[in-house]
Motif scaffolding. Structure first.
Motif, PDB file in Angstrom:
ATOM      1  N   UNK A 121      15.678 113.692  57.725  1.00  0.00           N
ATOM      2  CA  UNK A 121      16.924 113.260  57.085  1.00  0.00           C
ATOM      3  C   UNK A 121      17.383 111.912  57.639  1.00  0.00           C
ATOM      4  N   UNK A 122      17.973 111.124  56.780  1.00  0.00           N
ATOM      5  CA  UNK A 122      18.657 109.887  57.158  1.00  0.00           C
ATOM      6  C   UNK A 122      20.081 110.020  56.652  1.00  0.00           C
ATOM      7  N   UNK A 123      21.064 109.770  57.521  1.00  0.00           N
ATOM      8  CA  UNK A 123      22.454 110.025  57.158  1.00  0.00           C
ATOM      9  C   UNK A 123      23.216 108.738  56.874  1.00  0.00           C
ATOM     10  N   UNK A 124      23.833 108.694  55.683  1.00  0.00           N
ATOM     11  CA  UNK A 124      24.780 107.622  55.371  1.00  0.00           C
ATOM     12  C   UNK A 124      26.153 108.261  55.192  1.00  0.00           C
ATOM     13  N   UNK A 125      27.185 107.454  55.215  1.00  0.00           N
ATOM     14  CA  UNK A 125      28.562 107.956  55.247  1.00  0.00           C
ATOM     15  C   UNK A 125      28.989 108.512  53.889  1.00  0.00           C
ATOM     16  N   UNK A 126      30.107 109.222  53.905  1.00  0.00           N
ATOM     17  CA  UNK A 126      30.708 109.743  52.684  1.00  0.00           C
ATOM     18  C   UNK A 126      31.886 108.864  52.285  1.00  0.00           C
ATOM     19  N   UNK A 127      32.417 109.075  51.066  1.00  0.00           N
ATOM     20  CA  UNK A 127      33.630 108.408  50.619  1.00  0.00           C
ATOM     21  C   UNK A 127      34.762 109.429  50.565  1.00  0.00           C
ATOM     22  N   UNK A 132      19.032 119.719  66.187  1.00  0.00           N
ATOM     23  CA  UNK A 132      17.772 119.413  65.508  1.00  0.00           C
ATOM     24  C   UNK A 132      17.832 118.134  64.690  1.00  0.00           C
ATOM     25  N   UNK A 133      19.040 117.576  64.474  1.00  0.00           N
ATOM     26  CA  UNK A 133      19.166 116.346  63.692  1.00  0.00           C
ATOM     27  C   UNK A 133      19.824 115.221  64.489  1.00  0.00           C
ATOM     28  N   UNK A 134      20.041 115.437  65.769  1.00  0.00           N
ATOM     29  CA  UNK A 134      20.789 114.463  66.570  1.00  0.00           C
ATOM     30  C   UNK A 134      20.044 113.136  66.738  1.00  0.00           C
ATOM     31  N   UNK A 135      18.728 113.140  66.578  1.00  0.00           N
ATOM     32  CA  UNK A 135      17.947 111.918  66.748  1.00  0.00           C
ATOM     33  C   UNK A 135      17.613 111.247  65.422  1.00  0.00           C
ATOM     34  N   UNK A 136      18.134 111.772  64.324  1.00  0.00           N
ATOM     35  CA  UNK A 136      17.842 111.200  63.016  1.00  0.00           C
ATOM     36  C   UNK A 136      18.549 109.855  62.822  1.00  0.00           C
ATOM     37  N   UNK A 137      17.942 108.995  62.050  1.00  0.00           N
ATOM     38  CA  UNK A 137      18.542 107.701  61.723  1.00  0.00           C
ATOM     39  C   UNK A 137      19.856 107.916  60.984  1.00  0.00           C
TER      40      UNK A 137
END
Length: 382
Positions: A112-118, A351-356
């Motif tokens: 997963x790659x996380x971008x912000x929400x609106x 498990x996702x703390x190192x994701x971009x």
């Protein structure tokens, strides 16, 4: 304010008993169709109700194809596989989502790659997505690569949070410029529309959920929506153990998944679909009552984004800060009115703390203040 809120919710539901966050309502032909299924002996993944349920959902959503699955999570997994998501690929999504969104990505061996929400939709921010593409990716032929990790970005997976349509048209436009497919996590948004079109029908595919707490339920189950006939055929094959059709022989031409919805669950779904529009209208009336009450007390109530029509699966309020949120949660739940905070942001889980990830300012602010309040259909209002 907390005491007044509890009193107001009890007035709405006309009970002094415990009030759940969201419970199913069975007021139609559920028992009749279940009995019919049992008498037919076709209770597993072969049966007439599966086909009927798929046809009803396709017709309601305006999707060319609807493929029933055992859960929304399995539907997401299958949709990502058919979209070509492989080991070490990347999928862009949002941190404010249920864990199944990211789990389906990891099932593929992808990241997963996380971008912000609106704030307007509580879903993926097109602006944050555009910024991520501009700053951190490059187009190589007809593919998109993350220049920070060297991995290929295959899909974008936005979610329509709490039933509020995300800015899906903008997201698809941005992704198309970077050769990235869009799969909609529409698990919570059956009955929600963006500019008159049903959620889950904008991207290459969309996935619904019929878990026990959704606007309609099959006990457990999901549905993949698509207008692409080849995609639909591939998904249907993959989710039925990749069995080659034959009257009696068992041949399988690839590694498949046992992700087909059982007929007994689909029977519930058919009965629930017959009531869906009344459920949706009831929930919208409930949202109007909450909105009026909140406005009269200066409390922020989350309304559907402009140009959209939400199913208001879960009604949502925004409190001043984390401390007020926690006090509200403590008071309401201790007084028999169930409320809950948003999910833990995905990038905060081990498990996702190192994701971009991009800057997640809005996600972090919203997660600290948002609360879901009782949203079941009101039986005497149907």
């Amino acid at each position: 304010m907390f005491e007044h809120f509890v009193r107001f919710v009890r007035e709405i539901y006309n009970t002094e008993a415990a009030i759940p966050l969201h419970q199913p309502y069975f007021g139609g032909s559920e028992k009749e169709y279940l009995q019919d299924t049992i008498e037919s002996t076709f209770v597993s993944s072969v049966g007439a109700y599966v086909t009927r349920f798929e046809e009803r959902v396709a017709e309601y959503t305006g999707s060319a194809f609807a493929i029933a699955t055992s859960s929304g999570t399995s539907g997401l997994h299958a949709a990502l596989i058919v979209s070509g998501v492989n080991v070490d690929d990347e999928v862009i999504t949002q941190p404010l989502t249920f864990a199944a969104t990211c789990a389906a990505i990891k099932y593929c061996g992808a990241h997963p790659v996380f971008v912000d929400i609106e704030r307007s939709s509580l879903g993926m921010s097109p602006e944050s997505l555009q910024h991520f593409f501009e700053e951190h990716t490059e187009n190589v032929g007809k593919r998109c690569r993350n220049i920070m990790t060297g991995r290929w970005i295959k899909c974008c997976l936005p979610m329509h949070t709490f039933g509020h349509p995300v800015g899906i048209q903008e997201i698809i436009k941005i992704c198309s410029e970077h050769n990235v497919q869009v799969i909609e996590d529409s698990a919570e948004s059956l009955g929600s529309y963006s500019k008159g079109k049903h959620t889950g029908t904008f991207g290459r595919a969309g996935v619904l959920s019929f878990n026990g707490n959704k606007i309609i339920t099959t006990g457990g189950g999901g549905m993949i929506l698509t207008d692409d006939p080849e995609f639909a055929m591939s998904v249907r094959h993959l989710t039925t153990t990749a069995k080659v059709q034959h009257a009696w022989e068992f041949q399988h031409d690839m590694v498949g998944y046992n992700y087909r919805m059982p007929n007994v669950n689909a029977a519930l779904g058919v009965a629930q679909m017959e009531q869906l529009e009344s459920f949706r209208l009831c929930k919208r009336r409930l949202s109007a009552r909450y909105r009026e009450w909140c406005n009269s007390r200066g409390l922020e109530y989350i309304v559907e984004p402009s140009g959209s029509e939400a199913n208001y699966w879960l009604n949502t309020i925004m409190l001043a800060d984390r401390r007020e949120r926690d006090d509200f949660l403590e008071y309401t739940n201790s007084h028999g009115v169930m409320t809950r905070p948003a999910w833990a942001l995905m990038h905060t889980l081990p498990m996702y703390s190192m994701c971009t990830r991009s800057e997640l300012t809005v996600s972090e602010d919203v997660a600290a203040r948002v609360v879901n309040i009782p949203s079941s259909v009101v039986p005497h209002d149907i």
